[in-house]
Design an enzyme around this catalytic site. Structure first.
Site, PDB file in Angstrom:
ATOM      1  N   ASN A  96      26.858  37.902  29.387  1.00 53.29           N
ATOM      2  CA  ASN A  96      27.062  36.616  30.037  1.00 53.29           C
ATOM      3  C   ASN A  96      28.489  36.149  29.793  1.00 53.29           C
ATOM      4  O   ASN A  96      29.104  36.473  28.793  1.00 53.29           O
ATOM      5  CB  ASN A  96      26.060  35.564  29.542  1.00 53.29           C
ATOM      6  CG  ASN A  96      25.822  35.624  28.048  1.00 53.29           C
ATOM      7  OD1 ASN A  96      26.665  35.200  27.253  1.00 53.29           O
ATOM      8  ND2 ASN A  96      24.669  36.162  27.647  1.00 53.29           N
ATOM      9  N   HIS A 137      30.073  37.484  26.292  1.00 49.06           N
ATOM     10  CA  HIS A 137      29.179  38.184  25.353  1.00 49.06           C
ATOM     11  C   HIS A 137      28.656  39.433  26.032  1.00 49.06           C
ATOM     12  O   HIS A 137      28.174  39.379  27.162  1.00 49.06           O
ATOM     13  CB  HIS A 137      28.015  37.271  24.972  1.00 49.06           C
ATOM     14  CG  HIS A 137      26.959  37.936  24.148  1.00 49.06           C
ATOM     15  ND1 HIS A 137      27.249  38.682  23.025  1.00 49.06           N
ATOM     16  CD2 HIS A 137      25.602  37.958  24.272  1.00 49.06           C
ATOM     17  CE1 HIS A 137      26.116  39.133  22.487  1.00 49.06           C
ATOM     18  NE2 HIS A 137      25.105  38.715  23.231  1.00 49.06           N
ATOM     19  N   HIS A 143      26.914  43.677  25.160  1.00 52.07           N
ATOM     20  CA  HIS A 143      26.380  44.623  24.181  1.00 52.07           C
ATOM     21  C   HIS A 143      27.022  45.980  24.456  1.00 52.07           C
ATOM     22  O   HIS A 143      26.353  47.016  24.440  1.00 52.07           O
ATOM     23  CB  HIS A 143      24.857  44.695  24.263  1.00 52.07           C
ATOM     24  CG  HIS A 143      24.163  43.508  23.693  1.00 52.07           C
ATOM     25  ND1 HIS A 143      23.505  43.532  22.482  1.00 52.07           N
ATOM     26  CD2 HIS A 143      24.061  42.234  24.145  1.00 52.07           C
ATOM     27  CE1 HIS A 143      23.009  42.325  22.227  1.00 52.07           C
ATOM     28  NE2 HIS A 143      23.333  41.524  23.230  1.00 52.07           N
ATOM     29  N   HIS A 198      24.220  42.384  15.659  1.00 53.43           N
ATOM     30  CA  HIS A 198      23.995  41.895  17.020  1.00 53.43           C
ATOM     31  C   HIS A 198      24.959  42.586  17.985  1.00 53.43           C
ATOM     32  O   HIS A 198      24.672  43.691  18.438  1.00 53.43           O
ATOM     33  CB  HIS A 198      24.138  40.369  17.038  1.00 53.43           C
ATOM     34  CG  HIS A 198      23.799  39.730  18.338  1.00 53.43           C
ATOM     35  ND1 HIS A 198      23.926  38.371  18.554  1.00 53.43           N
ATOM     36  CD2 HIS A 198      23.371  40.244  19.516  1.00 53.43           C
ATOM     37  CE1 HIS A 198      23.568  38.077  19.790  1.00 53.43           C
ATOM     38  NE2 HIS A 198      23.231  39.210  20.396  1.00 53.43           N
ATOM     39  N   TYR A 229      57.780  41.376  25.594  1.00 50.21           N
ATOM     40  CA  TYR A 229      57.093  42.343  26.445  1.00 50.21           C
ATOM     41  C   TYR A 229      56.829  41.744  27.829  1.00 50.21           C
ATOM     42  O   TYR A 229      56.465  40.577  27.957  1.00 50.21           O
ATOM     43  CB  TYR A 229      55.760  42.746  25.801  1.00 50.21           C
ATOM     44  CG  TYR A 229      54.916  43.668  26.648  1.00 50.21           C
ATOM     45  CD1 TYR A 229      55.075  45.049  26.574  1.00 50.21           C
ATOM     46  CD2 TYR A 229      53.966  43.171  27.526  1.00 50.21           C
ATOM     47  CE1 TYR A 229      54.305  45.897  27.343  1.00 50.21           C
ATOM     48  CE2 TYR A 229      53.197  44.009  28.301  1.00 50.21           C
ATOM     49  CZ  TYR A 229      53.368  45.368  28.223  1.00 50.21           C
ATOM     50  OH  TYR A 229      52.614  46.214  28.991  1.00 50.21           O
TER      51      TYR A 229
END
Length: 230
Positions: free
Chosen positions: A29, A95, A97, A169, A227
């Site tokens: 999300n 977020h 995984h 997590h 840069y």
């Protein structure tokens, strides 16, 4: 009050997660805050990316109350709002995984700075939070996830390390807006993969020398950065 543009930006940022291969099914999300209005837009809970539309993004306030939207917001909403309340300079949160970053989270290990690719984006290690207590899990899991992240940055600058792995997590990243938080999620997955491979080849290998880390980080960040184009 119209939130059309905010929803559109968050919708597109969420689709970028799938495009970059950082999520599967309904995982992940992204949110973005409008600090002037005191609201965030965030992905709805459990909706497949291919079925989402911009108007499906949910608007909530910083107390997690729905302001606009017909769907329930992401189950991670309380983590996002906790970060916005405590990290005043961030504008977007992601977020995922993603595989390698989540592996470091599951190992409950910070990601060490082993090379210049890492140092270009993060000053020092990518932090790993402490493990959550059973009392925290029982109290309010998503809110307490935010608490653990903020604690991990008690002596760190969240802009110098715009990412974290949550013990057991998965990762969270942030930036000036939703798009930049997704960008950092992509970077995190790559440096997590590089660190894993490096530690596999040289388990006792040294960290990148501080002088080299400083050179690479500060040539891209801060008042003396040189840069890219002006």
């Amino acid at each position: 009050m119209s939130y059309t543009e905010l929803k559109r930006e968050v919708f597109e940022a969420n689709l970028e997660l799938q495009k970059r291969g950082l999520v599967i099914y309904t995982f992940g999300n992204v949110s973005q805050i409008d600090r002037a209005k005191g609201v965030i837009a965030i992905k709805p809970s459990g909706v497949a990316y291919e079925d989402m539309r911009a108007e499906d993004m949910v608007i909530v306030d910083l107390d997690n109350q729905i302001v606009e939207g017909r769907l329930r917001p992401s189950s991670d909403t309380k983590t996002h709002t906790h970060l916005y309340r405590h990290f005043n300079d961030i504008g977007g949160v992601t977020h995922t995984h993603s595989t390698y970053a989540t592996a470091w989270a599951q190992a409950k290990l910070p990601i060490p700075c082993l090379g210049t690719t890492h140092a270009d984006f993060v000053y020092g290690a990518v932090p790993c939070t402490g493990e959550m207590s059973m009392e925290q899990v029982a109290r309010d899991y998503e809110e307490e996830t935010g608490v653990q992240i903020v604690r991990a940055f008690a002596e760190l600058d969240p802009l110098a390390a715009p990412m974290v792995v949550v013990a057991g997590h998965a990762p969270f990243t942030w930036g000036k807006d939703a798009a930049k938080s997704v960008y950092h999620a992509v970077i995190l997955e790559e440096i997590a993969r590089m660190a894993y491979l490096t530690r596999t080849l040289a388990p006792q290998g040294d960290l990148l020398a501080k002088a080299v880390m400083d050179k690479h980080y500060f040539r891209k960040h801060g008042k003396n950065a040189y840069y890219g184009q002006a």
